[in-house]
Design an enzyme around this catalytic site. Sequence first.
Site, PDB file in Angstrom:
ATOM      1  N   TYR A 121      52.809  44.838  67.830  1.00 19.26           N
ATOM      2  CA  TYR A 121      52.614  43.947  69.147  1.00 19.26           C
ATOM      3  C   TYR A 121      51.207  43.604  69.403  1.00 19.26           C
ATOM      4  O   TYR A 121      51.111  42.363  69.607  1.00 19.26           O
ATOM      5  CB  TYR A 121      53.228  44.637  70.365  1.00 19.26           C
TER       6      TYR A 121
ATOM      7  N   LYS B  54      49.933  39.673  69.134  1.00 15.54           N
ATOM      8  CA  LYS B  54      49.444  38.817  70.492  1.00 15.54           C
ATOM      9  C   LYS B  54      47.934  38.732  70.200  1.00 15.54           C
ATOM     10  O   LYS B  54      47.370  37.640  70.783  1.00 15.54           O
ATOM     11  CB  LYS B  54      49.813  39.735  71.583  1.00 15.54           C
TER      12      LYS B  54
HETATM   13  P1  NDP Z   1      62.225  39.679  77.567  1.00  9.44           P
HETATM   14  O1  NDP Z   1      62.720  40.637  76.543  1.00  9.44           O
HETATM   15  O2  NDP Z   1      63.037  39.789  78.951  1.00  9.44           O
HETATM   16  O3  NDP Z   1      62.747  38.184  77.129  1.00  9.44           O
HETATM   17  C1  NDP Z   1      62.422  37.874  75.584  1.00  9.44           C
HETATM   18  C2  NDP Z   1      62.923  36.565  75.339  1.00  9.44           C
HETATM   19  O4  NDP Z   1      62.572  36.310  74.042  1.00  9.44           O
HETATM   20  C3  NDP Z   1      64.370  36.406  75.432  1.00  9.44           C
HETATM   21  O5  NDP Z   1      64.553  35.090  76.356  1.00  9.44           O
HETATM   22  C4  NDP Z   1      64.824  36.298  73.952  1.00  9.44           C
HETATM   23  O6  NDP Z   1      65.877  35.380  73.846  1.00  9.44           O
HETATM   24  C5  NDP Z   1      63.766  35.576  73.397  1.00  9.44           C
HETATM   25  N1  NDP Z   1      63.569  35.955  71.922  1.00  9.44           N
HETATM   26  C6  NDP Z   1      63.298  37.106  71.259  1.00  9.44           C
HETATM   27  N2  NDP Z   1      63.420  36.967  69.941  1.00  9.44           N
HETATM   28  C7  NDP Z   1      63.648  35.627  69.732  1.00  9.44           C
HETATM   29  C8  NDP Z   1      63.925  34.907  68.467  1.00  9.44           C
HETATM   30  N3  NDP Z   1      63.664  35.502  67.378  1.00  9.44           N
HETATM   31  N4  NDP Z   1      64.160  33.560  68.689  1.00  9.44           N
HETATM   32  C9  NDP Z   1      64.251  32.855  70.006  1.00  9.44           C
HETATM   33  N5  NDP Z   1      63.889  33.593  71.147  1.00  9.44           N
HETATM   34  C10 NDP Z   1      63.780  35.023  70.994  1.00  9.44           C
HETATM   35  O7  NDP Z   1      60.693  39.679  77.723  1.00  9.44           O
HETATM   36  P2  NDP Z   1      59.828  38.908  78.554  1.00  9.44           P
HETATM   37  O8  NDP Z   1      60.197  37.789  79.468  1.00  9.44           O
HETATM   38  O9  NDP Z   1      59.049  40.167  79.461  1.00  9.44           O
HETATM   39  O10 NDP Z   1      58.562  38.604  77.575  1.00  9.44           O
HETATM   40  C11 NDP Z   1      58.210  36.923  77.386  1.00  9.44           C
HETATM   41  C12 NDP Z   1      57.118  36.821  76.700  1.00  9.44           C
HETATM   42  O11 NDP Z   1      55.889  37.461  77.533  1.00  9.44           O
HETATM   43  C13 NDP Z   1      57.027  37.714  75.328  1.00  9.44           C
HETATM   44  O12 NDP Z   1      56.305  36.751  74.442  1.00  9.44           O
HETATM   45  C14 NDP Z   1      56.370  38.998  75.624  1.00  9.44           C
HETATM   46  O13 NDP Z   1      55.650  39.368  74.427  1.00  9.44           O
HETATM   47  C15 NDP Z   1      55.211  38.431  76.808  1.00  9.44           C
HETATM   48  N6  NDP Z   1      54.603  39.347  77.529  1.00  9.44           N
HETATM   49  C16 NDP Z   1      55.518  40.130  78.352  1.00  9.44           C
HETATM   50  C17 NDP Z   1      54.813  40.983  79.143  1.00  9.44           C
HETATM   51  C18 NDP Z   1      55.883  41.964  80.063  1.00  9.44           C
HETATM   52  O14 NDP Z   1      55.035  42.814  80.668  1.00  9.44           O
HETATM   53  N7  NDP Z   1      57.108  41.541  80.412  1.00  9.44           N
HETATM   54  C19 NDP Z   1      53.488  41.515  79.101  1.00  9.44           C
HETATM   55  C20 NDP Z   1      52.816  40.394  78.145  1.00  9.44           C
HETATM   56  C21 NDP Z   1      53.456  39.562  77.374  1.00  9.44           C
HETATM   57  P3  NDP Z   1      67.388  35.916  73.906  1.00  9.44           P
HETATM   58  O15 NDP Z   1      67.567  36.748  75.184  1.00  9.44           O
HETATM   59  O16 NDP Z   1      68.172  34.533  73.950  1.00  9.44           O
HETATM   60  O17 NDP Z   1      67.619  36.728  72.716  1.00  9.44           O
END
Ligand code: NDP
Length: 252
Positions: A158, A162
């Site tokens: 990861y 990132k």
């Molecule tokens: P969630 O797990 O809640 O949501 C992840 C999202 O990514 C979902 O909407 C999912 O879609 C989508 N997704 C995953 N794989 C795919 C794919 N192959 N194609 C299209 N969509 C995809 O995560 P967060 O909201 O926490 O994270 C959102 C972003 O923020 C990410 O990039 C994460 O790395 C980053 N982030 C999060 C942190 C945290 O503490 N939560 C910290 C730092 C960064 P679906 O549900 O429709 O499958």
Amino acid sequence: MWNLFEEGSVALVTGGARGIGRAIALELAAQGADVAVNYRGSVNKAESLKEEIEAMGRRALIVQADVRERDNVKKLFKAVKKEFGRLDMLVNNAGIIKDGYLIMMSEESFWSVVETNLGGAFRVTQEALQMMCSARRGAIVNIASTSGVAGQEGQTNYSASKGGIIAFSKAVAKEYAKYGIRCNAVAPGFIETDMTSAKGAAETLKDKYMDLIPLGRFGSPEDVANAAAFLLSDRSGYITGKVLTVDGGLIG
Ligand code: NDP
């Protein structure tokens, strides 16, 4: 109070049906934008988000697409072009974690994370730039992570994805500034979403690092959405190629 975005401006948020992406989609709509939301599996959440955005008086489009697949990404942009005919803002938010210690990490765990988080941004940005370059205007925000800035144990895959997003954002900023396009990264710390409530290394780290967050709380998706909206708006018109950490002061 004025909205951040002109009426009729259009944003695309990948992985926008839940978590941070959903909060960003709602904030952009609240600030005046019409929003295209990409989802992979969360169809019900995407449908309810569309209703919420439309209730704000904005247009909304939801498109199923897996950002790992080039043909899916092409389908996504075809839908955006057909519905809106323009794209002013892009948020590369779709992301996954598969935490574990490097010494035991499988090829699949490493590459599937890089393929989604970094490869997805590559494919989606390429398509977006084609629309933005011809308009000679656009703003891109890539959702990175403090793991990509500072590194994180249990998250080598990861962190690599990132860190790659951050370097990618800086390079895009330099390559497309001449077309009036800005590109920045937002690096959240621990934000309360499904991702951080999952069991695994992230959960252990969450407990361990709570004490290290100077502001004394985990972040909310809205904290990240506010930063993303600023970086997409003209209020950040002289900022490009930068990383904004949204982490309560966690990393230096
Ligand atoms: P969630 O797990 O809640 O949501 C992840 C999202 O990514 C979902 O909407 C999912 O879609 C989508 N997704 C995953 N794989 C795919 C794919 N192959 N194609 C299209 N969509 C995809 O995560 P967060 O909201 O926490 O994270 C959102 C972003 O923020 C990410 O990039 C994460 O790395 C980053 N982030 C999060 C942190 C945290 O503490 N939560 C910290 C730092 C960064 P679906 O549900 O429709 O499958």
